[in-house]
Scaffold this motif. Structure first.
Motif, PDB file in Angstrom:
ATOM      1  N   GLN A 137       0.833  -1.216   0.000  1.00  0.00           N
ATOM      2  CA  GLN A 137       0.000   0.000   0.000  1.00  0.00           C
ATOM      3  C   GLN A 137       0.866   1.265   0.000  1.00  0.00           C
ATOM      4  O   GLN A 137       0.523   2.246  -0.647  1.00  0.00           O
ATOM      5  N   GLY A 145       2.048   1.815  -3.348  1.00  0.00           N
ATOM      6  CA  GLY A 145       0.951   2.391  -4.132  1.00  0.00           C
ATOM      7  C   GLY A 145       0.819   3.888  -3.889  1.00  0.00           C
ATOM      8  O   GLY A 145       0.569   4.670  -4.819  1.00  0.00           O
ATOM      9  N   ARG A 155       3.425   5.761  -5.842  1.00  0.00           N
ATOM     10  CA  ARG A 155       3.030   5.928  -7.247  1.00  0.00           C
ATOM     11  C   ARG A 155       1.963   7.017  -7.397  1.00  0.00           C
ATOM     12  O   ARG A 155       2.031   7.820  -8.326  1.00  0.00           O
ATOM     13  N   GLN A 158      -6.050   7.710   1.047  1.00  0.00           N
ATOM     14  CA  GLN A 158      -5.279   6.477   0.986  1.00  0.00           C
ATOM     15  C   GLN A 158      -4.317   6.366   2.181  1.00  0.00           C
ATOM     16  O   GLN A 158      -4.119   5.280   2.728  1.00  0.00           O
TER      17      GLN A 158
END
Lengths: 91, 91, 91, 91
Positions: A19, A22, A25, A39
């Protein structure tokens, strides 16, 4: 840590590592900041789950052991250590 | 996100990814649970710093833009979205 | 603070004052500690609602004013003050 | 709850009740919203101290009793109840 807990915690941390990758990114792709914040909150929630799992195991084993076979001093130390750990969990 | 913020946030997230890897090793090496909890708290604190940095950038840019050139509806939407994001940060 | 917000916040705080009085009675009546903890969590949640209401009003008015008519320095100051206030809300 | 804890907790709650009254006055006097937010954060911090004090007493007495003289089922129940209470403290 109990073996079943260790495996479960390991699997969760592996997922959390993914995560965070992620998240990296998302930032590189310049995604909308509020989506990134959402997030990050999800990652922190996942870390909280890990904390609760470890804590539950800790109380059920280490703290329990102190109460069933430790000295009064050792018991006091375990309670204080636990309360401190809980205090850090809240931040 | 402003470019300087994006770089700073990216660097922090890279470090956090490494910290999560370190956590995984601590668990595999069966380190004392309270030490693992302390380290998890450190990772969450690092994520909070990232959140504050993104939030500060978001208010200074996206929210500011809405107030200087957006419609009243757009401004209201931005404020609500921001308050919601802040609510999620607390959990 | 906007007048409608002030009234709503005042009403909530009045209720919270009563809840704290209720907590005091629970402690005096020696109620089960976990029930007291649950009730304290409810009071903190109520305080959080008040914080969100004030914050939403603050962003929609004070911060908005800085962006529409304040100097760049004043705007920066408002954003920093807001981010700090949000940081305190999390604790 | 142990008597000394009950007295200490009662005294703190009394003070917190006064702080909430002070908050009400701040709102009625239309004080600057960020100052009100800072004061609310102080009240929540005071409630956290109370929670930690009760929790420490609870672990040292109720949970300890379960481990020294309760059944395995009772012990499990106490640990789960405690972990749940801790989960609520974080919010």
């Amino acid at each position: 840590m109990h073996e079943a807990t260790r495996d479960a915690v390991g699997a969760r941390l592996k997922r959390i590592e993914g995560q965070v990758g992620g998240l990296l990114r998302m930032v590189e792709e310049d995604r909308y900041c509020v989506d990134v914040l959402t997030q990050i909150a999800a990652v922190r929630a996942a870390l909280h789950k890990v904390e609760e799992q470890i804590l539950s195991d800790h109380i059920g084993h280490c703290v329990a052991d102190a109460f069933t076979s430790g000295s009064a001093v050792e018991q006091r130390r375990k309670v204080d250590e636990l309360v401190e750990a809980i205090g850090r969990m809240r931040r």
